[in-house]
Scaffold this motif. Sequence first.
Motif, PDB file in Angstrom:
ATOM      1  N   LEU A 139      59.104  35.810  45.748  1.00 45.35           N
ATOM      2  CA  LEU A 139      58.413  36.561  46.791  1.00 45.35           C
ATOM      3  C   LEU A 139      57.128  35.847  47.162  1.00 45.35           C
ATOM      4  N   GLY A 140      56.955  35.593  48.449  1.00 50.92           N
ATOM      5  CA  GLY A 140      55.704  35.037  48.951  1.00 50.92           C
ATOM      6  C   GLY A 140      54.860  36.137  49.560  1.00 50.92           C
ATOM      7  N   VAL A 141      53.632  36.276  49.086  1.00 52.76           N
ATOM      8  CA  VAL A 141      52.734  37.323  49.573  1.00 52.76           C
ATOM      9  C   VAL A 141      51.611  36.657  50.371  1.00 52.76           C
ATOM     10  N   ILE A 142      51.553  36.952  51.648  1.00 54.94           N
ATOM     11  CA  ILE A 142      50.508  36.416  52.516  1.00 54.94           C
ATOM     12  C   ILE A 142      49.428  37.482  52.651  1.00 54.94           C
ATOM     13  N   ALA A 155      56.019  43.187  41.965  1.00 54.51           N
ATOM     14  CA  ALA A 155      57.148  42.253  42.035  1.00 54.51           C
ATOM     15  C   ALA A 155      57.295  41.469  40.732  1.00 54.51           C
ATOM     16  N   VAL A 156      56.172  41.090  40.144  1.00 51.95           N
ATOM     17  CA  VAL A 156      56.210  40.426  38.834  1.00 51.95           C
ATOM     18  C   VAL A 156      56.869  41.341  37.811  1.00 51.95           C
ATOM     19  N   ALA A 157      56.496  42.612  37.823  1.00 52.05           N
ATOM     20  CA  ALA A 157      57.052  43.571  36.870  1.00 52.05           C
ATOM     21  C   ALA A 157      58.548  43.770  37.079  1.00 52.05           C
ATOM     22  N   LEU A 158      59.026  43.522  38.304  1.00 60.26           N
ATOM     23  CA  LEU A 158      60.445  43.653  38.607  1.00 60.26           C
ATOM     24  C   LEU A 158      61.225  42.376  38.329  1.00 60.26           C
ATOM     25  N   GLY A 159      60.556  41.384  37.759  1.00 62.51           N
ATOM     26  CA  GLY A 159      61.235  40.159  37.368  1.00 62.51           C
ATOM     27  C   GLY A 159      61.291  39.081  38.431  1.00 62.51           C
ATOM     28  N   MET A 160      60.454  39.185  39.455  1.00 57.94           N
ATOM     29  CA  MET A 160      60.438  38.179  40.509  1.00 57.94           C
ATOM     30  C   MET A 160      59.405  37.101  40.202  1.00 57.94           C
ATOM     31  N   ASP A 161      59.623  35.925  40.764  1.00 59.75           N
ATOM     32  CA  ASP A 161      58.596  34.892  40.794  1.00 59.75           C
ATOM     33  C   ASP A 161      57.756  35.142  42.040  1.00 59.75           C
ATOM     34  N   VAL A 162      56.449  35.094  41.919  1.00 61.38           N
ATOM     35  CA  VAL A 162      55.572  35.468  43.033  1.00 61.38           C
ATOM     36  C   VAL A 162      54.569  34.356  43.315  1.00 61.38           C
ATOM     37  N   VAL A 163      54.474  33.990  44.589  1.00 60.54           N
ATOM     38  CA  VAL A 163      53.438  33.063  45.042  1.00 60.54           C
ATOM     39  C   VAL A 163      52.586  33.792  46.061  1.00 60.54           C
ATOM     40  N   GLY A 164      51.291  33.576  46.029  1.00 62.83           N
ATOM     41  CA  GLY A 164      50.387  34.285  46.922  1.00 62.83           C
ATOM     42  C   GLY A 164      49.465  33.341  47.655  1.00 62.83           C
ATOM     43  N   TYR A 165      49.122  33.728  48.875  1.00 63.45           N
ATOM     44  CA  TYR A 165      48.211  32.916  49.694  1.00 63.45           C
ATOM     45  C   TYR A 165      47.139  33.816  50.285  1.00 63.45           C
ATOM     46  N   ASP A 166      45.880  33.441  50.088  1.00 66.88           N
ATOM     47  CA  ASP A 166      44.758  34.148  50.706  1.00 66.88           C
ATOM     48  C   ASP A 166      43.527  33.263  50.616  1.00 66.88           C
ATOM     49  N   PRO A 167      43.142  32.617  51.713  1.00 67.99           N
ATOM     50  CA  PRO A 167      41.963  31.734  51.679  1.00 67.99           C
ATOM     51  C   PRO A 167      40.659  32.489  51.494  1.00 67.99           C
ATOM     52  N   TYR A 168      40.681  33.816  51.670  1.00 69.47           N
ATOM     53  CA  TYR A 168      39.465  34.618  51.549  1.00 69.47           C
ATOM     54  C   TYR A 168      39.504  35.514  50.305  1.00 69.47           C
ATOM     55  N   LEU A 169      40.265  35.128  49.315  1.00 70.31           N
ATOM     56  CA  LEU A 169      40.427  35.928  48.106  1.00 70.31           C
ATOM     57  C   LEU A 169      39.083  36.136  47.421  1.00 70.31           C
ATOM     58  N   SER A 170      38.731  37.413  47.211  1.00 71.00           N
ATOM     59  CA  SER A 170      37.460  37.733  46.566  1.00 71.00           C
ATOM     60  C   SER A 170      37.589  37.612  45.054  1.00 71.00           C
ATOM     61  N   VAL A 171      36.453  37.504  44.398  1.00 66.86           N
ATOM     62  CA  VAL A 171      36.452  37.414  42.942  1.00 66.86           C
ATOM     63  C   VAL A 171      37.033  38.687  42.336  1.00 66.86           C
ATOM     64  N   ASP A 172      36.632  39.835  42.881  1.00 63.19           N
ATOM     65  CA  ASP A 172      37.132  41.112  42.362  1.00 63.19           C
ATOM     66  C   ASP A 172      38.646  41.200  42.464  1.00 63.19           C
ATOM     67  N   HIS A 173      39.177  40.798  43.610  1.00 62.58           N
ATOM     68  CA  HIS A 173      40.630  40.854  43.790  1.00 62.58           C
ATOM     69  C   HIS A 173      41.323  39.821  42.905  1.00 62.58           C
ATOM     70  N   ALA A 174      40.718  38.662  42.748  1.00 62.20           N
ATOM     71  CA  ALA A 174      41.317  37.627  41.897  1.00 62.20           C
ATOM     72  C   ALA A 174      41.491  38.128  40.474  1.00 62.20           C
ATOM     73  N   LEU A 175      40.534  38.914  40.009  1.00 62.37           N
ATOM     74  CA  LEU A 175      40.599  39.425  38.642  1.00 62.37           C
ATOM     75  C   LEU A 175      41.687  40.481  38.478  1.00 62.37           C
ATOM     76  N   MET A 176      42.150  41.056  39.579  1.00 59.69           N
ATOM     77  CA  MET A 176      43.163  42.114  39.516  1.00 59.69           C
ATOM     78  C   MET A 176      44.586  41.570  39.556  1.00 59.69           C
ATOM     79  N   THR A 185      47.537  27.227  48.260  1.00 57.35           N
ATOM     80  CA  THR A 185      46.425  27.012  49.190  1.00 57.35           C
ATOM     81  C   THR A 185      46.858  26.821  50.638  1.00 57.35           C
ATOM     82  N   THR A 186      48.176  26.814  50.889  1.00 58.98           N
ATOM     83  CA  THR A 186      48.647  26.670  52.270  1.00 58.98           C
ATOM     84  C   THR A 186      49.804  27.622  52.532  1.00 58.98           C
ATOM     85  N   LEU A 187      49.948  28.017  53.779  1.00 59.23           N
ATOM     86  CA  LEU A 187      51.082  28.849  54.170  1.00 59.23           C
ATOM     87  C   LEU A 187      52.391  28.090  54.043  1.00 59.23           C
ATOM     88  N   ASP A 188      52.347  26.790  54.270  1.00 52.32           N
ATOM     89  CA  ASP A 188      53.579  25.994  54.169  1.00 52.32           C
ATOM     90  C   ASP A 188      54.196  26.103  52.779  1.00 52.32           C
TER      91      ASP A 188
END
Length: 386
Positions: A139-142, A155-176, A185-188
């Motif tokens: 699963l790709g999460v934009i 999705a991780v809990a459901l057994g999926m591999d997950v990749v995420g993209y967010d150039p504006y990811l905050s520290v608080d959200h990163a910790l979650m 680091t890229t949409l591609d």
Amino acid sequence: MYNVQTLNKISPIAIEALGEGYTVADDVQNPDAVLVRSASMHEMEMPESLLAIARAGAGVNNIPLDKCAEKGIVVFNTPGANANAVKELVLTGMLLSCRKVVDGIAWAKTLKGNGDAVGKMVEKGKGQFVGPEIKGKTLGVIGLGAIGILVANAAVALGMDVVGYDPYLSVDHALMISHKVKHVTTLDEIYAASDFITIHVPLTPDTKGVINSESLAKMKDGVRILNFSRADLVVSGDILKGIADKKIACYVTDFATDDILGEEGVIALPHLGASTPESEDNCAKMAGEEIKDFLENGNIKNSVTLPNVAMARAGAARVCVIYKNVPNMISSICAKLSESGNNIESMANQSKKEYSYMIIDTADAVADGVAEAIQAIEGVIRVRVI
């Protein structure tokens, strides 16, 4: 006593959050604040008394933001309050995109009236609704904001591999975020890796039409795309062509527009993302708390028009100033207080694009005429003494 006007039916939780000292109704005169859900305010005449608007939800396209900013009306939204409700619907959409549950239910209804033969007919016909499992898929999460994070972790809990993209990811959200989510680091990278792609970003000139023929060409064949954010994040025509060309296995969206309704390979829901009683209560509670803290203390949190500024009380009076973000404004405002003999105990100030907001606590009561003197400074939009 404060007057709060409601433009939609709002959960009673909002009134509870406001507490005593508030008159809340849809017909109040000279409102200090407005509570709104989906009602359009673009044609509404904004009264001079109006200080704040709280949208019980995340999207604010029903509110004239530029007009409000110019008049010094703070606009709040409630980010994250409906995140769990949307997350659950995204997961539902992901499962529906695979297992052909919607088509299967519709087909099963056609068997009505066949009596004891229904069982055999089901066994004979169910093969047309075979669909893959999500476990082990990518699963790709934009967009890794409040909703994107919950979707990624689930999705991780459901057994999926997950990749995420967010150039504006905050520290608080990163910790979650689960440590099992791979941050790219890229949409591609999202496009190339994902069997499913879900998009959770606001609609801006930069994100409009981000899913289009060019981005689709970079995706896996048979990709399943989920859009529970805004209709215009995708180019509908390119989505339909992608389905026809077998590039897209399924498109699931919470935004039913005329061009995609009834089309093969599309599951369109009637904007159900936040349609849960829990979500409505959460949004109402947050909206009420935002209004209360602003009206009574001048604190701003979750504004879409002004910077977030909040501080604990540290004086006898509080001066709140909304002004244009131009040079020498802070010194000019402070000078007016100094000239009146007011001593500044504490101050907080932040800017957001062309607007700024300042909170000043003074050691004693603000002298008569000071608010008017500050208001007269060129570039000052609104002054309140609390």
